[in-house]
Design a protein around this motif. Structure first.
Motif, PDB file in Angstrom:
ATOM      1  N   TYR A 216      34.419  53.951  35.412  1.00 34.93           N
ATOM      2  CA  TYR A 216      35.102  52.786  35.953  1.00 34.93           C
ATOM      3  C   TYR A 216      34.063  51.840  36.535  1.00 34.93           C
ATOM      4  N   ASN A 217      34.479  50.595  36.763  1.00 33.74           N
ATOM      5  CA  ASN A 217      33.525  49.567  37.160  1.00 33.74           C
ATOM      6  C   ASN A 217      33.144  49.628  38.633  1.00 33.74           C
ATOM      7  N   TYR A 218      34.034  50.144  39.459  1.00 38.58           N
ATOM      8  CA  TYR A 218      33.770  50.129  40.900  1.00 38.58           C
ATOM      9  C   TYR A 218      34.436  51.346  41.517  1.00 38.58           C
ATOM     10  N   MET A 219      33.803  51.989  42.492  1.00 37.31           N
ATOM     11  CA  MET A 219      34.337  53.261  42.980  1.00 37.31           C
ATOM     12  C   MET A 219      33.758  53.611  44.349  1.00 37.31           C
ATOM     13  N   PHE A 220      34.379  54.603  45.001  1.00 33.39           N
ATOM     14  CA  PHE A 220      33.837  55.308  46.172  1.00 33.39           C
ATOM     15  C   PHE A 220      33.823  54.505  47.468  1.00 33.39           C
ATOM     16  N   ASP A 221      34.276  53.235  47.487  1.00 36.42           N
ATOM     17  CA  ASP A 221      33.989  52.424  48.663  1.00 36.42           C
ATOM     18  C   ASP A 221      34.944  52.660  49.823  1.00 36.42           C
ATOM     19  N   SER A 222      35.953  53.548  49.671  1.00 42.28           N
ATOM     20  CA  SER A 222      36.811  53.911  50.796  1.00 42.28           C
ATOM     21  C   SER A 222      36.694  55.413  51.038  1.00 42.28           C
ATOM     22  N   GLN A 223      37.583  55.982  51.839  1.00 44.46           N
ATOM     23  CA  GLN A 223      37.496  57.407  52.149  1.00 44.46           C
ATOM     24  C   GLN A 223      37.886  58.233  50.922  1.00 44.46           C
ATOM     25  N   ASN A 224      36.993  59.124  50.519  1.00 44.70           N
ATOM     26  CA  ASN A 224      37.200  60.010  49.377  1.00 44.70           C
ATOM     27  C   ASN A 224      37.300  61.431  49.909  1.00 44.70           C
ATOM     28  N   VAL A 225      38.284  62.206  49.434  1.00 45.34           N
ATOM     29  CA  VAL A 225      38.608  63.461  50.109  1.00 45.34           C
ATOM     30  C   VAL A 225      38.468  64.647  49.164  1.00 45.34           C
ATOM     31  N   ALA A 226      38.081  65.779  49.741  1.00 43.95           N
ATOM     32  CA  ALA A 226      37.942  67.021  48.979  1.00 43.95           C
ATOM     33  C   ALA A 226      38.536  68.170  49.772  1.00 43.95           C
ATOM     34  N   PHE A 227      38.978  69.205  49.070  1.00 38.87           N
ATOM     35  CA  PHE A 227      39.486  70.415  49.727  1.00 38.87           C
ATOM     36  C   PHE A 227      39.495  71.558  48.728  1.00 38.87           C
ATOM     37  N   GLY A 245      41.565  45.990  37.862  1.00 38.11           N
ATOM     38  CA  GLY A 245      41.590  45.165  39.062  1.00 38.11           C
ATOM     39  C   GLY A 245      42.446  45.706  40.186  1.00 38.11           C
ATOM     40  N   ILE A 246      42.943  46.936  40.053  1.00 39.77           N
ATOM     41  CA  ILE A 246      43.809  47.551  41.071  1.00 39.77           C
ATOM     42  C   ILE A 246      43.144  48.812  41.614  1.00 39.77           C
ATOM     43  N   ARG A 247      43.261  49.026  42.897  1.00 43.73           N
ATOM     44  CA  ARG A 247      42.697  50.218  43.526  1.00 43.73           C
ATOM     45  C   ARG A 247      43.519  51.446  43.108  1.00 43.73           C
ATOM     46  N   ARG A 248      42.865  52.360  42.410  1.00 41.83           N
ATOM     47  CA  ARG A 248      43.523  53.547  41.877  1.00 41.83           C
ATOM     48  C   ARG A 248      42.814  54.807  42.386  1.00 41.83           C
ATOM     49  N   PRO A 276      55.765  52.035  40.152  1.00 44.25           N
ATOM     50  CA  PRO A 276      54.940  50.822  40.156  1.00 44.25           C
ATOM     51  C   PRO A 276      53.493  51.148  40.522  1.00 44.25           C
ATOM     52  N   ILE A 277      52.566  50.434  39.908  1.00 44.18           N
ATOM     53  CA  ILE A 277      51.148  50.580  40.232  1.00 44.18           C
ATOM     54  C   ILE A 277      50.826  49.616  41.369  1.00 44.18           C
ATOM     55  N   MET A 303      48.183  45.364  50.430  1.00 47.50           N
ATOM     56  CA  MET A 303      48.825  44.216  49.793  1.00 47.50           C
ATOM     57  C   MET A 303      47.889  43.011  49.916  1.00 47.50           C
ATOM     58  N   PRO A 304      46.938  42.872  48.983  1.00 42.10           N
ATOM     59  CA  PRO A 304      45.947  41.792  49.106  1.00 42.10           C
ATOM     60  C   PRO A 304      46.591  40.414  49.012  1.00 42.10           C
ATOM     61  N   GLY A 305      46.178  39.546  49.928  1.00 40.11           N
ATOM     62  CA  GLY A 305      46.671  38.179  49.923  1.00 40.11           C
ATOM     63  C   GLY A 305      48.066  37.993  50.489  1.00 40.11           C
ATOM     64  N   ARG A 306      48.689  39.059  50.951  1.00 45.25           N
ATOM     65  CA  ARG A 306      50.046  38.957  51.516  1.00 45.25           C
ATOM     66  C   ARG A 306      49.904  38.682  53.017  1.00 45.25           C
ATOM     67  N   GLN A 307      49.660  37.430  53.351  1.00 48.62           N
ATOM     68  CA  GLN A 307      49.351  37.036  54.724  1.00 48.62           C
ATOM     69  C   GLN A 307      50.623  36.813  55.518  1.00 48.62           C
ATOM     70  N   VAL A 308      50.647  37.359  56.731  1.00 47.41           N
ATOM     71  CA  VAL A 308      51.789  37.215  57.633  1.00 47.41           C
ATOM     72  C   VAL A 308      51.459  36.269  58.783  1.00 47.41           C
ATOM     73  N   LEU A 309      50.248  36.390  59.343  1.00 43.42           N
ATOM     74  CA  LEU A 309      49.895  35.662  60.556  1.00 43.42           C
ATOM     75  C   LEU A 309      49.366  34.269  60.251  1.00 43.42           C
ATOM     76  N   SER A 310      49.682  33.346  61.148  1.00 50.32           N
ATOM     77  CA  SER A 310      49.068  32.020  61.107  1.00 50.32           C
ATOM     78  C   SER A 310      47.704  32.091  61.786  1.00 50.32           C
ATOM     79  N   ASP A 311      46.913  31.036  61.626  1.00 47.36           N
ATOM     80  CA  ASP A 311      45.612  30.993  62.302  1.00 47.36           C
ATOM     81  C   ASP A 311      45.780  31.105  63.814  1.00 47.36           C
TER      82      ASP A 311
END
Length: 506
Positions: A216-227, A245-248, A276-277, A303-311
């Motif tokens: 894959y093009n991009y990986m590992f940048d968040s918490q990755n878990v093992a057990f 383009g989706i975090r999987r 849903p993906i 939810m990228p770009g789903r902004q709730v707060l105003s400046d």
């Protein structure tokens, strides 16, 4: 030759159908027309506890719905208020080690690139999972002093997403009782080991899962878990990738924690079809401690770009710039091994709370592992108020096994299982009724006929609210004569919830 007389009063279409069936009969074997063939799916649950979190064991529901039970807010568990902790603490792990609860979390007071040298890992302890303390470990210096709770430093990029585990594999070497993985795409996933959960060293210099081994093009940048999986007899690793383009999430397996299989991209199932993906930032997959064959994932849905707060709202809570453009919450998934998660419930498991501070980017991210925090209670922890001066870890509680339930209204309903086999002496249920409600259990043979002694007319009505209630019939509770035989369970439920059941072999 088979002769069959069809009465003239039978409608013409039915007579044609009957003739067709008769013509086919000579080609059918006895096993192909018997009520339950040896090839039919009979699920062996042995003496495992089975939770009502998916439809694996369910054959039919009548006037019963599967409901997601959202955890109860228990307030702040730990403030990230020390100079070496700060606004960008995250990727927490909670481990119950006997009578001691251990908490690991990233210390990151300033925004920076993933895996920068300023990231550390911090440590806290608790005797109950509720009240936490930060011990002075005196291991690493921060601003001229070692009086801090930093458990790992000078180990970038591992300290970006260091994710420890208590290795439950039989006969694991004492010096490797704790294991961890961490790293970014530039380093691959690095393995570390510890005898005590405090003093860590690399298992080897090379990554155990190299970047070039992941297609894959991009990986590992968040918490990755093992057990360690006791049911699959392997180490499992669930790690983050980008696909389309989706975090999987990908899954890999290993016999020794050093050599890992080619990653498999996880898929999502919902009601017999595809779910849903969605962007899942962290997956937090782990064996549920009361049913370790079931892997529970309390994942961070982003939810990228789903902004709730105003400046203006962002300024009022002093959130770091650009960290209020997205929203996130926690969702519940389960897996029983293999390349699938069951997303039985698509809605939020832990919804963002009231207040602007709960609606910023990368907040509400769950910590790894759900742990027992009382005789009838377990807890999940969420990283909240991310990128804000009030950054902290929050605790939520729920009843044991209480992720979801089969719920019937006052008018009553029924749940019928698929054919299954078991081992054990008694049937125990985790349930709760109203004062007027009840749960009754009938045991049927595989074809759906009540077994004498275990029919609905012979069952004792169960009323109350208990984690482990032994089901009884007029003759008592012993189900030993049915061990190993294909049976079905018929739960007749009125104004009540059924959370789990187990055939107890103790």
């Amino acid at each position: 030759m088979l002769w069959v007389k069809i009465p003239n009063e039978v409608p013409y279409k039915m007579r044609v159908f009957a003739v067709a069936v008769c013509l086919l009969l000579p080609s059918l074997t006895f096993s192909s027309i018997s009520p339950l063939r040896a090839s039919d799916d009979v699920i062996d649950i042995s003496s495992r506890r089975e939770l009502i979190v998916d439809r694996l064991l369910i054959d039919n529901l009548q006037n019963i719905r599967l409901v997601l039970n959202r955890p109860r807010d228990e307030g702040v568990a730990l403030q990230f208020d020390q100079p070496w902790e700060g606004l960008f603490c995250g990727y927490a792990t909670v481990i119950k080690d006997g009578d001691l609860y251990r908490l690991y979390y990233r210390g990151s007071p300033k925004v920076g690139v993933d895996g920068n040298p300023g990231e550390t890992y911090c440590y806290a302890e608790s005797k109950d999972g509720i009240q936490w303390t930060k011990p002075e470990l005196n291991l690493y210096e921060f601003q001229g002093s070692t009086k801090n709770n930093i458990v790992l430093a000078d180990a970038a990029p591992v300290t970006h997403n260091f994710s420890p585990m208590l290795d439950s594999r039989p006969e694991v070497p004492a010096q490797e009782r704790f294991k961890a993985i961490g790293g970014t795409m530039t380093s691959g996933l690095i393995a570390m080991v510890s005898p005590d959960g405090i003093h860590w060293k690399k298992l080897q210099e090379e990554p155990v899962i190299a970047t070039e081994s992941v297609p894959y093009n991009y990986m590992f940048d968040s918490q990755n878990v093992a057990f360690w999986s006791a049911s699959e007899h392997k180490y499992l690793c669930y790690f983050r990738v980008f696909e389309g383009g989706i975090r999987r999430i990908c899954r890999s397996t290993s016999d020794d924690f050093l050599n890992w299989s080619e990653p498999t991209l996880m898929e999502y199932r919902h009601d017999g079809g595809e779910a849903p993906i969605e962007h899942l930032y962290t997956n937090q997959t782990h064996p549920y401690f009361r049913a370790p064959h079931l892997y529970v994932s309390v994942a961070a849905r982003f939810m990228p770009g789903r902004q709730v707060l105003s400046d203006a709202q962002a300024d009022a809570i002093n959130v770091s710039p650009q960290y209020f453009k997205d929203t996130s919450d926690a969702v519940l998934m389960t897996s029983r091994g293999g390349p699938f998660y069951d997303r039985t419930f698509l809605g939020g498991f832990v919804r963002p709370g009231i207040g602007a501070q709960n609606w910023v980017s990368r907040t509400n991210y769950p910590a790894l592992n759900i742990v027992q925090t009382g005789s009838t209670e377990m807890s999940v922890y969420l990283n909240q108020d991310y990128a804000q001066p009030t950054s902290h870890l929050h605790r939520y509680s729920m009843r044991l096994d209480g992720f979801a339930s089969a719920q019937a209204p006052y008018s009553g309903g029924e749940l019928l299982t698929k054919p299954l086999t078991f081992s054990g002496h008694e049937l125990s249920i985790n349930f709760g009724t109203s004062a007027a409600g009840s749960v009754r259990v009938e045991i049927q043979d595989a074809s759906g006929e009540p077994i004498p002694g275990f029919a609905l007319s012979e069952t004792v009505e169960q009323i109350g609210n208990e984690i482990d209630r032994v089901v009884t019939w007029k003759h008592g509770s012993d189900v030993t004569p049915l061990c190993g035989k294909p049976i079905r369970l018929r739960f007749v439920i009125k104004d009540a919830d059924l959370y789990s059941f187990q055939f107890d072999d103790e």
